[in-house]
Motif scaffolding. Sequence first.
Motif, PDB file in Angstrom:
ATOM      1  N   TRP A 187      48.642  47.110  40.064  1.00 50.90           N
ATOM      2  CA  TRP A 187      48.667  46.293  40.058  1.00 50.90           C
ATOM      3  C   TRP A 187      49.501  45.407  41.076  1.00 50.90           C
ATOM      4  CZ3 TRP A 187      47.035  45.523  35.445  1.00 50.90           C
ATOM      5  CH2 TRP A 187      47.652  44.094  34.716  1.00 50.90           C
ATOM      6  N   ARG A 188      50.502  45.139  41.906  1.00 56.84           N
ATOM      7  CA  ARG A 188      50.653  43.961  42.794  1.00 56.84           C
ATOM      8  C   ARG A 188      49.557  44.084  44.080  1.00 56.84           C
ATOM      9  NH1 ARG A 188      53.351  41.394  38.482  1.00 56.84           N
ATOM     10  NH2 ARG A 188      55.831  42.445  38.597  1.00 56.84           N
ATOM     11  N   THR A 189      49.380  45.226  44.981  1.00 51.29           N
ATOM     12  CA  THR A 189      48.380  45.082  45.404  1.00 51.29           C
ATOM     13  C   THR A 189      47.241  44.593  44.621  1.00 51.29           C
ATOM     14  OG1 THR A 189      49.608  47.187  46.206  1.00 51.29           O
ATOM     15  CG2 THR A 189      47.212  46.685  47.086  1.00 51.29           C
ATOM     16  N   LEU A 190      46.886  44.375  43.733  1.00 48.80           N
ATOM     17  CA  LEU A 190      45.579  44.120  42.784  1.00 48.80           C
ATOM     18  C   LEU A 190      45.919  42.737  42.763  1.00 48.80           C
ATOM     19  CD1 LEU A 190      44.220  46.574  40.540  1.00 48.80           C
ATOM     20  CD2 LEU A 190      43.072  45.628  42.011  1.00 48.80           C
ATOM     21  N   ASP A 191      46.637  42.107  42.432  1.00 48.34           N
ATOM     22  CA  ASP A 191      47.381  40.453  42.911  1.00 48.34           C
ATOM     23  C   ASP A 191      47.213  40.227  44.136  1.00 48.34           C
ATOM     24  OD1 ASP A 191      47.476  40.779  39.802  1.00 48.34           O
ATOM     25  OD2 ASP A 191      49.993  40.994  40.205  1.00 48.34           O
ATOM     26  N   ALA A 192      47.707  40.758  44.827  1.00 40.53           N
ATOM     27  CA  ALA A 192      47.580  40.502  46.539  1.00 40.53           C
ATOM     28  C   ALA A 192      45.646  39.999  46.701  1.00 40.53           C
ATOM     29  CB  ALA A 192      48.246  41.054  47.453  1.00 40.53           C
ATOM     30  N   ARG A 193      44.895  41.194  46.339  1.00 44.79           N
ATOM     31  CA  ARG A 193      43.792  41.066  47.014  1.00 44.79           C
ATOM     32  C   ARG A 193      43.159  40.401  45.662  1.00 44.79           C
ATOM     33  NH1 ARG A 193      41.883  47.218  45.502  1.00 44.79           N
ATOM     34  NH2 ARG A 193      39.440  45.984  45.775  1.00 44.79           N
ATOM     35  N   ARG A 194      43.414  40.016  44.704  1.00 38.39           N
ATOM     36  CA  ARG A 194      42.391  38.968  43.617  1.00 38.39           C
ATOM     37  C   ARG A 194      43.094  37.495  44.632  1.00 38.39           C
ATOM     38  NH1 ARG A 194      44.793  37.664  38.179  1.00 38.39           N
ATOM     39  NH2 ARG A 194      46.831  37.179  39.631  1.00 38.39           N
ATOM     40  N   ALA A 195      44.362  37.365  44.793  1.00 42.50           N
ATOM     41  CA  ALA A 195      44.178  36.415  45.702  1.00 42.50           C
ATOM     42  C   ALA A 195      43.598  35.552  47.276  1.00 42.50           C
ATOM     43  CB  ALA A 195      45.838  36.048  46.134  1.00 42.50           C
ATOM     44  N   ALA A 196      43.353  37.289  48.285  1.00 46.02           N
ATOM     45  CA  ALA A 196      42.882  36.974  48.814  1.00 46.02           C
ATOM     46  C   ALA A 196      40.915  36.560  48.794  1.00 46.02           C
ATOM     47  CB  ALA A 196      43.094  38.126  50.059  1.00 46.02           C
ATOM     48  N   LEU A 197      40.235  37.034  47.514  1.00 40.51           N
ATOM     49  CA  LEU A 197      39.449  37.456  47.094  1.00 40.51           C
ATOM     50  C   LEU A 197      39.233  35.539  46.716  1.00 40.51           C
ATOM     51  CD1 LEU A 197      38.490  40.186  45.472  1.00 40.51           C
ATOM     52  CD2 LEU A 197      37.771  39.582  48.109  1.00 40.51           C
ATOM     53  N   GLU A 198      40.036  35.556  45.826  1.00 44.38           N
ATOM     54  CA  GLU A 198      39.967  33.873  46.013  1.00 44.38           C
ATOM     55  C   GLU A 198      39.575  32.444  47.065  1.00 44.38           C
ATOM     56  OE1 GLU A 198      43.019  33.690  42.956  1.00 44.38           O
ATOM     57  OE2 GLU A 198      42.269  34.105  41.465  1.00 44.38           O
ATOM     58  N   ALA A 199      40.822  32.968  48.031  1.00 49.22           N
ATOM     59  CA  ALA A 199      41.000  32.387  49.070  1.00 49.22           C
ATOM     60  C   ALA A 199      39.619  32.458  49.993  1.00 49.22           C
ATOM     61  CB  ALA A 199      41.732  32.235  50.393  1.00 49.22           C
TER      62      ALA A 199
END
Length: 483
Positions: A187-199
Amino acid sequence: MTPRPSPRLALALALPLALGACGLKPAPEIATPPPELPGAFFHAPTGETGASLASLLPREDQAFAALAETAMERAPSLAEALARIDLARGRAARAGAERLPNVTADASLREQRINPAQFGEAGASGLIPRNLTQYGANVAASWDPDLFGQLRAKERAALARIDASSAQAAAVRNALLAEIAASVIDWRTLDARRAALEADEAAASRLAALAATREMAGLAPGFDRVRAEAQASASGSRLAALESERVRIVGRLVALTGMDAAGVSSALAATGPAAEVPEAPMALPSELLANRPDVLAASAELAASDADLAAAARARFPRLTLSAVIGLLAFDPENLFDSNSIVGNLTAGVAGPLLDFGRIEAEIDSAAAGKRAAFAAYRGAVFQALGDAEAAYGLIEASDEEAQKAVRERDQLDRAAALADVRYRAGLADFLTVLEARRAADASGERAAAAIGRARRARVLLWQALGGDPPAASPSEGGAAVE
Protein backbone atom coordinates in the motif's frame (compact mmCIF):
# COMPACT_ATOMS: atom_id res chain seq x y z
CA MET A 1 -5.97 -67.47 60.93
CA THR A 2 -5.70 -65.92 57.45
CA PRO A 3 -6.26 -68.50 54.72
CA ARG A 4 -3.31 -69.00 52.39
CA PRO A 5 -3.92 -68.45 48.69
CA SER A 6 -4.47 -71.53 46.66
CA PRO A 7 -1.51 -72.64 44.47
CA ARG A 8 -3.91 -73.04 41.61
CA LEU A 9 -5.00 -69.41 41.99
CA ALA A 10 -1.40 -68.22 42.00
CA LEU A 11 -0.70 -70.29 38.91
CA ALA A 12 -3.75 -68.85 37.17
CA LEU A 13 -2.57 -65.33 37.91
CA ALA A 14 0.99 -66.00 36.76
CA LEU A 15 0.07 -67.83 33.58
CA PRO A 16 -0.84 -64.70 31.53
CA LEU A 17 2.37 -63.01 32.68
CA ALA A 18 4.41 -66.00 31.58
CA LEU A 19 2.65 -66.22 28.23
CA GLY A 20 3.09 -62.51 27.64
CA ALA A 21 6.78 -62.62 28.54
CA CYS A 22 7.35 -65.42 26.06
CA GLY A 23 6.05 -63.29 23.21
CA LEU A 24 8.01 -60.13 24.03
CA LYS A 25 10.71 -58.71 21.81
CA PRO A 26 12.30 -55.27 21.68
CA ALA A 27 10.43 -52.50 19.92
CA PRO A 28 11.92 -51.57 16.53
CA GLU A 29 14.64 -48.92 16.65
CA ILE A 30 14.02 -45.97 14.31
CA ALA A 31 17.15 -43.85 13.88
CA THR A 32 16.52 -40.09 13.97
CA PRO A 33 19.91 -38.43 13.40
CA PRO A 34 19.86 -34.61 13.48
CA PRO A 35 20.05 -33.01 10.03
CA GLU A 36 23.44 -31.61 9.04
CA LEU A 37 23.28 -27.87 8.40
CA PRO A 38 25.91 -25.64 6.78
CA GLY A 39 28.00 -23.38 8.97
CA ALA A 40 26.51 -20.19 7.51
CA PHE A 41 23.97 -18.98 4.99
CA PHE A 42 25.34 -18.64 1.49
CA HIS A 43 23.81 -15.20 0.82
CA ALA A 44 24.04 -13.83 4.37
CA PRO A 45 25.59 -10.35 4.70
CA THR A 46 29.25 -10.24 5.61
CA GLY A 47 30.37 -8.53 8.77
CA GLU A 48 28.42 -7.61 11.87
CA THR A 49 25.22 -5.60 11.56
CA GLY A 50 23.18 -3.96 14.28
CA ALA A 51 19.81 -4.81 12.73
CA SER A 52 17.43 -6.98 14.73
CA LEU A 53 14.91 -9.48 13.46
CA ALA A 54 12.01 -7.41 14.78
CA SER A 55 13.10 -4.35 12.77
CA LEU A 56 12.36 -6.15 9.51
CA LEU A 57 8.61 -5.54 9.96
CA PRO A 58 7.09 -2.04 9.54
CA ARG A 59 6.23 -1.80 13.23
CA GLU A 60 6.41 2.01 13.21
CA ASP A 61 3.60 2.17 10.67
CA GLN A 62 0.28 2.91 12.39
CA ALA A 63 -1.64 0.98 9.74
CA PHE A 64 0.38 -2.17 10.37
CA ALA A 65 0.03 -1.80 14.15
CA ALA A 66 -3.75 -1.39 13.94
CA LEU A 67 -4.33 -4.17 11.43
CA ALA A 68 -2.00 -6.61 13.24
CA GLU A 69 -3.70 -5.96 16.59
CA THR A 70 -7.13 -6.56 15.07
CA ALA A 71 -5.96 -9.73 13.32
CA MET A 72 -4.70 -11.17 16.60
CA GLU A 73 -8.22 -10.79 17.97
CA ARG A 74 -10.43 -11.57 14.98
CA ALA A 75 -8.51 -13.56 12.37
CA PRO A 76 -10.45 -16.79 11.65
CA SER A 77 -7.30 -18.77 10.83
CA LEU A 78 -5.70 -17.88 14.16
CA ALA A 79 -8.90 -18.65 16.08
CA GLU A 80 -8.95 -22.09 14.45
CA ALA A 81 -5.31 -22.71 15.39
CA LEU A 82 -5.94 -21.68 19.02
CA ALA A 83 -8.97 -23.99 19.17
CA ARG A 84 -6.73 -26.86 18.09
CA ILE A 85 -4.48 -26.11 21.08
CA ASP A 86 -7.49 -26.45 23.38
CA LEU A 87 -8.38 -29.71 21.61
CA ALA A 88 -4.87 -31.06 22.22
CA ARG A 89 -5.01 -29.97 25.87
CA GLY A 90 -8.31 -31.80 26.34
CA ARG A 91 -6.86 -34.99 24.90
CA ALA A 92 -3.78 -34.67 27.10
CA ALA A 93 -5.97 -34.19 30.17
CA ARG A 94 -7.91 -37.31 29.23
CA ALA A 95 -4.69 -39.28 28.74
CA GLY A 96 -3.45 -38.15 32.16
CA ALA A 97 -6.75 -39.04 33.80
CA GLU A 98 -6.46 -42.60 32.47
CA ARG A 99 -3.59 -43.14 34.94
CA LEU A 100 -5.82 -42.32 37.91
CA PRO A 101 -8.49 -44.50 39.56
CA ASN A 102 -11.98 -44.43 38.15
CA VAL A 103 -14.71 -44.16 40.80
CA THR A 104 -18.40 -44.56 39.99
CA ALA A 105 -21.58 -44.65 42.04
CA ASP A 106 -24.98 -46.15 41.30
CA ALA A 107 -28.31 -46.83 42.94
CA SER A 108 -30.87 -49.43 41.92
CA LEU A 109 -34.37 -50.67 42.60
CA ARG A 110 -35.10 -54.14 41.30
CA GLU A 111 -38.50 -55.80 41.22
CA GLN A 112 -38.44 -59.55 40.52
CA ARG A 113 -41.27 -62.07 40.22
CA ILE A 114 -40.37 -65.73 40.61
CA ASN A 115 -42.06 -69.12 40.65
CA PRO A 116 -41.76 -70.57 44.19
CA ALA A 117 -42.49 -74.04 42.90
CA GLN A 118 -38.99 -74.27 41.48
CA PHE A 119 -37.68 -74.47 45.03
CA GLY A 120 -39.62 -77.62 45.82
CA GLU A 121 -41.07 -78.06 49.29
CA ALA A 122 -39.63 -74.76 50.51
CA GLY A 123 -41.51 -72.93 47.80
CA ALA A 124 -44.72 -74.88 48.39
CA SER A 125 -44.60 -74.07 52.11
CA GLY A 126 -44.70 -70.34 51.37
CA LEU A 127 -41.23 -69.56 52.78
CA ILE A 128 -40.14 -68.03 49.50
CA PRO A 129 -42.14 -65.00 48.34
CA ARG A 130 -43.40 -64.78 44.79
CA ASN A 131 -42.41 -61.08 44.46
CA LEU A 132 -38.93 -59.99 45.50
CA THR A 133 -37.86 -56.33 45.71
CA GLN A 134 -34.18 -55.35 46.07
CA TYR A 135 -32.83 -51.94 47.07
CA GLY A 136 -29.17 -51.25 46.42
CA ALA A 137 -26.49 -48.56 46.26
CA ASN A 138 -22.86 -49.10 45.28
CA VAL A 139 -19.56 -47.24 44.99
CA ALA A 140 -17.12 -48.91 42.62
CA ALA A 141 -13.47 -48.10 41.94
CA SER A 142 -11.03 -49.50 39.41
CA TRP A 143 -7.38 -48.70 38.72
CA ASP A 144 -4.71 -49.78 36.27
CA PRO A 145 -1.30 -49.35 37.99
CA ASP A 146 0.30 -49.15 34.51
CA LEU A 147 3.16 -51.45 35.48
CA PHE A 148 4.75 -51.38 32.03
CA GLY A 149 4.16 -47.70 31.16
CA GLN A 150 1.67 -47.91 28.31
CA LEU A 151 -0.54 -45.19 29.78
CA ARG A 152 2.48 -43.00 30.54
CA ALA A 153 3.61 -43.30 26.93
CA LYS A 154 0.17 -42.26 25.70
CA GLU A 155 0.22 -39.24 27.99
CA ARG A 156 3.66 -38.23 26.71
CA ALA A 157 2.34 -38.42 23.15
CA ALA A 158 -0.64 -36.24 24.04
CA LEU A 159 1.57 -33.64 25.76
CA ALA A 160 3.89 -33.55 22.77
CA ARG A 161 0.92 -32.83 20.53
CA ILE A 162 0.10 -29.79 22.67
CA ASP A 163 3.56 -28.49 21.79
CA ALA A 164 2.93 -29.29 18.12
CA SER A 165 -0.42 -27.44 18.14
CA SER A 166 1.14 -24.44 19.89
CA ALA A 167 3.94 -24.28 17.33
CA GLN A 168 1.42 -24.54 14.50
CA ALA A 169 -0.54 -21.65 16.03
CA ALA A 170 2.70 -19.63 16.19
CA ALA A 171 3.28 -20.41 12.51
CA VAL A 172 -0.22 -19.15 11.67
CA ARG A 173 0.43 -16.00 13.70
CA ASN A 174 3.73 -15.34 11.94
CA ALA A 175 2.13 -15.93 8.55
CA LEU A 176 -0.63 -13.46 9.42
CA LEU A 177 1.83 -10.78 10.51
CA ALA A 178 3.98 -11.34 7.43
CA GLU A 179 1.00 -11.09 5.08
CA ILE A 180 -0.29 -7.96 6.79
CA ALA A 181 3.18 -6.40 6.73
CA ALA A 182 3.59 -7.20 3.04
CA SER A 183 0.16 -5.75 2.28
CA VAL A 184 0.90 -2.53 4.16
CA ILE A 185 4.24 -2.22 2.37
CA ASP A 186 2.47 -2.73 -0.94
CA TRP A 187 0.00 0.00 0.00
CA ARG A 188 2.80 2.44 0.89
CA THR A 189 4.59 1.49 -2.30
CA LEU A 190 1.44 2.38 -4.24
CA ASP A 191 1.44 5.76 -2.50
CA ALA A 192 5.03 6.35 -3.59
CA ARG A 193 4.28 5.20 -7.13
CA ARG A 194 1.25 7.48 -7.28
CA ALA A 195 3.31 10.46 -6.14
CA ALA A 196 5.89 9.72 -8.82
CA LEU A 197 3.24 9.32 -11.53
CA GLU A 198 1.49 12.51 -10.46
CA ALA A 199 4.80 14.35 -10.78
CA ASP A 200 5.29 12.82 -14.22
CA GLU A 201 1.79 13.80 -15.26
CA ALA A 202 2.28 17.35 -14.02
CA ALA A 203 5.59 17.68 -15.90
CA ALA A 204 4.04 16.29 -19.09
CA SER A 205 1.08 18.69 -18.71
CA ARG A 206 3.47 21.63 -18.40
CA LEU A 207 5.20 20.51 -21.60
CA ALA A 208 1.84 20.23 -23.34
CA ALA A 209 0.90 23.74 -22.21
CA LEU A 210 4.24 25.06 -23.44
CA ALA A 211 3.78 23.30 -26.79
CA ALA A 212 0.28 24.75 -27.10
CA THR A 213 1.63 28.26 -26.46
CA ARG A 214 4.33 27.82 -29.08
CA GLU A 215 1.76 26.46 -31.51
CA MET A 216 -0.47 29.48 -31.06
CA ALA A 217 2.55 31.73 -31.60
CA GLY A 218 3.37 29.90 -34.80
CA LEU A 219 6.74 28.76 -33.42
CA ALA A 220 6.02 25.01 -33.37
CA PRO A 221 3.75 22.57 -35.17
CA GLY A 222 0.64 21.11 -33.52
CA PHE A 223 2.30 17.70 -33.55
CA ASP A 224 4.50 18.71 -30.59
CA ARG A 225 1.41 19.55 -28.51
CA VAL A 226 -0.27 16.27 -29.42
CA ARG A 227 2.77 14.21 -28.40
CA ALA A 228 3.08 16.08 -25.09
CA GLU A 229 -0.61 15.56 -24.34
CA ALA A 230 -0.27 11.84 -25.19
CA GLN A 231 2.59 11.55 -22.72
CA ALA A 232 0.47 13.19 -20.01
CA SER A 233 -2.38 10.79 -20.80
CA ALA A 234 -0.03 7.82 -20.46
CA SER A 235 0.89 8.91 -16.93
CA GLY A 236 -2.80 9.39 -16.13
CA SER A 237 -3.69 5.88 -17.33
CA ARG A 238 -0.99 4.38 -15.14
CA LEU A 239 -2.40 6.35 -12.22
CA ALA A 240 -5.84 4.90 -12.83
CA ALA A 241 -4.42 1.36 -12.99
CA LEU A 242 -3.12 1.72 -9.43
CA GLU A 243 -6.67 1.64 -8.08
CA SER A 244 -7.16 -1.98 -9.09
CA GLU A 245 -4.10 -2.90 -7.05
CA ARG A 246 -5.47 -1.02 -4.06
CA VAL A 247 -8.74 -2.93 -4.28
CA ARG A 248 -6.89 -6.25 -4.22
CA ILE A 249 -4.89 -5.20 -1.16
CA VAL A 250 -8.04 -4.21 0.73
CA GLY A 251 -9.69 -7.51 -0.16
CA ARG A 252 -6.66 -9.48 1.02
CA LEU A 253 -6.59 -7.62 4.34
CA VAL A 254 -10.32 -8.21 4.88
CA ALA A 255 -9.70 -11.95 4.62
CA LEU A 256 -6.64 -11.80 6.89
CA THR A 257 -7.94 -9.59 9.69
CA GLY A 258 -11.67 -10.35 9.84
CA MET A 259 -12.45 -6.61 9.43
CA ASP A 260 -14.78 -5.07 6.89
CA ALA A 261 -13.47 -3.06 3.95
CA ALA A 262 -14.37 0.26 5.60
CA GLY A 263 -12.30 -0.58 8.68
CA VAL A 264 -9.35 -1.73 6.58
CA SER A 265 -9.46 1.40 4.43
CA SER A 266 -9.65 3.59 7.52
CA ALA A 267 -6.57 1.91 9.00
CA LEU A 268 -4.64 2.27 5.75
CA ALA A 269 -5.54 5.95 5.53
CA ALA A 270 -3.19 6.73 8.42
CA THR A 271 -0.04 8.48 7.28
CA GLY A 272 2.90 6.12 7.16
CA PRO A 273 6.51 6.85 8.11
CA ALA A 274 9.23 7.41 5.55
CA ALA A 275 10.08 4.24 3.67
CA GLU A 276 13.22 2.79 5.21
CA VAL A 277 15.01 -0.37 4.19
CA PRO A 278 16.65 -1.93 7.29
CA GLU A 279 19.76 -4.01 6.95
CA ALA A 280 19.46 -7.78 7.05
CA PRO A 281 20.41 -9.28 10.43
CA MET A 282 23.10 -11.88 10.82
CA ALA A 283 21.89 -15.38 11.63
CA LEU A 284 23.09 -18.97 11.71
CA PRO A 285 21.29 -21.91 10.09
CA SER A 286 21.10 -23.66 13.45
CA GLU A 287 18.81 -20.91 14.75
CA LEU A 288 16.10 -22.23 12.45
CA LEU A 289 15.79 -25.31 14.66
CA ALA A 290 14.95 -23.17 17.68
CA ASN A 291 12.92 -20.36 16.11
CA ARG A 292 10.95 -21.73 13.16
CA PRO A 293 7.45 -22.73 14.35
CA ASP A 294 7.04 -25.33 11.59
CA VAL A 295 10.32 -27.00 12.61
CA LEU A 296 9.25 -26.96 16.27
CA ALA A 297 5.88 -28.46 15.31
CA ALA A 298 7.56 -31.22 13.29
CA SER A 299 9.94 -31.92 16.19
CA ALA A 300 7.00 -32.21 18.61
CA GLU A 301 5.17 -34.55 16.22
CA LEU A 302 8.31 -36.69 16.05
CA ALA A 303 8.38 -36.90 19.86
CA ALA A 304 4.69 -37.82 19.86
CA SER A 305 5.23 -40.56 17.29
CA ASP A 306 8.07 -41.95 19.41
CA ALA A 307 5.72 -42.13 22.40
CA ASP A 308 3.05 -43.74 20.21
CA LEU A 309 5.55 -46.44 19.23
CA ALA A 310 6.42 -47.04 22.88
CA ALA A 311 2.74 -47.35 23.79
CA ALA A 312 2.12 -49.80 20.94
CA ALA A 313 5.09 -51.94 21.96
CA ARG A 314 3.98 -52.05 25.58
CA ALA A 315 0.56 -53.34 24.59
CA ARG A 316 2.24 -56.79 24.46
CA PHE A 317 2.71 -56.75 28.22
CA PRO A 318 -0.01 -58.02 30.58
CA ARG A 319 -2.16 -55.45 32.36
CA LEU A 320 -3.01 -55.60 36.04
CA THR A 321 -6.39 -54.19 37.03
CA LEU A 322 -7.47 -53.58 40.62
CA SER A 323 -11.15 -53.05 41.35
CA ALA A 324 -13.33 -52.80 44.43
CA VAL A 325 -17.03 -52.39 45.09
CA ILE A 326 -18.71 -51.49 48.35
CA GLY A 327 -22.44 -51.03 48.62
CA LEU A 328 -25.73 -51.62 50.34
CA LEU A 329 -28.28 -54.31 49.49
CA ALA A 330 -31.59 -54.87 51.26
CA PHE A 331 -35.04 -56.24 50.55
CA ASP A 332 -36.75 -53.56 52.62
CA PRO A 333 -36.06 -49.83 52.42
CA GLU A 334 -35.99 -49.60 56.21
CA ASN A 335 -33.09 -52.08 56.37
CA LEU A 336 -30.99 -50.42 53.65
CA PHE A 337 -28.67 -48.70 56.09
CA ASP A 338 -28.28 -51.55 58.54
CA SER A 339 -24.83 -52.96 59.04
CA ASN A 340 -26.01 -56.30 57.71
CA SER A 341 -26.85 -54.65 54.37
CA ILE A 342 -23.23 -53.82 53.59
CA VAL A 343 -21.83 -55.84 50.68
CA GLY A 344 -18.61 -55.58 48.72
CA ASN A 345 -15.84 -57.27 46.84
CA LEU A 346 -12.19 -56.71 45.93
CA THR A 347 -10.74 -58.00 42.67
CA ALA A 348 -7.28 -58.15 41.14
CA GLY A 349 -7.15 -59.24 37.51
CA VAL A 350 -4.34 -59.85 35.07
CA ALA A 351 -4.92 -59.91 31.31
CA GLY A 352 -2.43 -60.22 28.51
CA PRO A 353 -2.32 -61.18 24.84
CA LEU A 354 -2.26 -64.88 24.16
CA LEU A 355 -3.37 -65.39 20.57
CA ASP A 356 -4.14 -62.07 18.89
CA PHE A 357 -3.13 -63.30 15.43
CA GLY A 358 -0.83 -60.35 14.74
CA ARG A 359 -3.04 -57.48 15.87
CA ILE A 360 -0.49 -55.97 18.25
CA GLU A 361 2.39 -56.51 15.82
CA ALA A 362 0.38 -54.70 13.16
CA GLU A 363 -0.13 -51.78 15.55
CA ILE A 364 3.60 -51.72 16.29
CA ASP A 365 4.45 -51.78 12.59
CA SER A 366 2.00 -48.93 11.98
CA ALA A 367 3.47 -46.89 14.82
CA ALA A 368 7.00 -47.53 13.52
CA ALA A 369 5.96 -46.36 10.06
CA GLY A 370 4.37 -43.30 11.65
CA LYS A 371 7.64 -42.47 13.39
CA ARG A 372 9.60 -42.85 10.15
CA ALA A 373 7.10 -40.56 8.43
CA ALA A 374 7.35 -38.03 11.28
CA PHE A 375 11.14 -38.04 11.03
CA ALA A 376 10.97 -37.52 7.27
CA ALA A 377 8.53 -34.64 7.85
CA TYR A 378 10.90 -33.16 10.43
CA ARG A 379 13.84 -33.30 8.02
CA GLY A 380 11.63 -31.80 5.33
CA ALA A 381 10.67 -28.92 7.64
CA VAL A 382 14.33 -28.28 8.49
CA PHE A 383 15.43 -28.11 4.87
CA GLN A 384 12.34 -26.12 3.91
CA ALA A 385 13.36 -23.59 6.55
CA LEU A 386 16.94 -23.61 5.28
CA GLY A 387 15.77 -23.09 1.71
CA ASP A 388 13.41 -20.27 2.70
CA ALA A 389 16.16 -18.45 4.59
CA GLU A 390 18.69 -18.89 1.77
CA ALA A 391 16.15 -17.60 -0.76
CA ALA A 392 15.21 -14.65 1.46
CA TYR A 393 18.85 -13.60 1.96
CA GLY A 394 19.48 -13.95 -1.77
CA LEU A 395 16.34 -11.96 -2.56
CA ILE A 396 17.46 -9.16 -0.24
CA GLU A 397 20.81 -9.03 -1.95
CA ALA A 398 19.24 -8.88 -5.42
CA SER A 399 16.45 -6.43 -4.50
CA ASP A 400 18.89 -4.09 -2.75
CA GLU A 401 21.02 -3.92 -5.85
CA GLU A 402 17.95 -3.35 -8.01
CA ALA A 403 16.70 -0.55 -5.73
CA GLN A 404 20.09 1.19 -5.70
CA LYS A 405 20.32 1.13 -9.48
CA ALA A 406 16.69 2.20 -9.90
CA VAL A 407 17.22 5.21 -7.62
CA ARG A 408 20.42 6.09 -9.47
CA GLU A 409 18.61 5.82 -12.80
CA ARG A 410 15.76 8.04 -11.55
CA ASP A 411 18.15 10.72 -10.34
CA GLN A 412 20.16 10.69 -13.57
CA LEU A 413 17.09 10.83 -15.81
CA ASP A 414 15.54 13.65 -13.78
CA ARG A 415 18.80 15.57 -14.09
CA ALA A 416 18.89 14.91 -17.83
CA ALA A 417 15.29 16.10 -18.23
CA ALA A 418 16.01 19.28 -16.28
CA LEU A 419 19.12 20.01 -18.39
CA ALA A 420 17.18 19.42 -21.61
CA ASP A 421 14.51 21.85 -20.44
CA VAL A 422 17.14 24.50 -19.63
CA ARG A 423 18.82 24.01 -23.01
CA TYR A 424 15.48 24.24 -24.77
CA ARG A 425 14.58 27.51 -23.06
CA ALA A 426 18.04 28.84 -24.00
CA GLY A 427 17.42 27.85 -27.62
CA LEU A 428 20.14 25.19 -27.60
CA ALA A 429 17.84 22.15 -28.02
CA ASP A 430 14.66 21.43 -29.89
CA PHE A 431 11.33 20.39 -28.37
CA LEU A 432 11.75 16.80 -29.49
CA THR A 433 14.89 16.50 -27.33
CA VAL A 434 13.00 17.85 -24.32
CA LEU A 435 10.10 15.49 -24.96
CA GLU A 436 12.35 12.44 -25.26
CA ALA A 437 14.22 13.39 -22.09
CA ARG A 438 10.92 13.79 -20.26
CA ARG A 439 9.63 10.48 -21.61
CA ALA A 440 12.77 8.72 -20.37
CA ALA A 441 12.41 10.34 -16.95
CA ASP A 442 8.73 9.44 -16.76
CA ALA A 443 8.12 6.17 -14.93
CA SER A 444 11.69 6.09 -13.58
CA GLY A 445 10.35 7.42 -10.28
CA GLU A 446 7.63 4.79 -10.30
CA ARG A 447 10.18 2.07 -11.03
CA ALA A 448 12.39 3.29 -8.19
CA ALA A 449 9.44 3.31 -5.75
CA ALA A 450 8.45 -0.21 -6.82
CA ALA A 451 12.05 -1.43 -6.42
CA ILE A 452 12.27 0.02 -2.90
CA GLY A 453 8.95 -1.68 -2.08
CA ARG A 454 10.31 -5.04 -3.27
CA ALA A 455 13.39 -4.57 -1.10
CA ARG A 456 11.20 -3.88 1.94
CA ARG A 457 9.03 -6.88 1.11
CA ALA A 458 12.14 -9.09 0.96
CA ARG A 459 12.81 -8.15 4.60
CA VAL A 460 9.39 -9.49 5.58
CA LEU A 461 10.16 -12.79 3.86
CA LEU A 462 13.44 -13.02 5.78
CA TRP A 463 11.64 -12.27 9.07
CA GLN A 464 9.27 -15.15 8.43
CA ALA A 465 12.01 -17.47 7.15
CA LEU A 466 14.12 -16.97 10.28
CA GLY A 467 11.21 -17.82 12.55
CA GLY A 468 9.52 -14.48 13.13
CA ASP A 469 8.91 -13.45 16.70
CA PRO A 470 10.44 -15.73 19.35
CA PRO A 471 8.05 -18.60 20.18
CA ALA A 472 6.11 -18.42 23.41
CA ALA A 473 6.69 -20.93 26.18
CA SER A 474 5.19 -24.32 25.51
CA PRO A 475 1.79 -24.79 27.17
CA SER A 476 2.94 -28.13 28.54
CA GLU A 477 5.92 -26.56 30.30
CA GLY A 478 5.59 -25.94 33.98
CA GLY A 479 3.17 -28.82 34.48
CA ALA A 480 3.74 -32.09 36.20
CA ALA A 481 6.38 -34.20 34.54
CA VAL A 482 5.36 -37.54 33.14
CA GLU A 483 7.51 -40.26 34.60
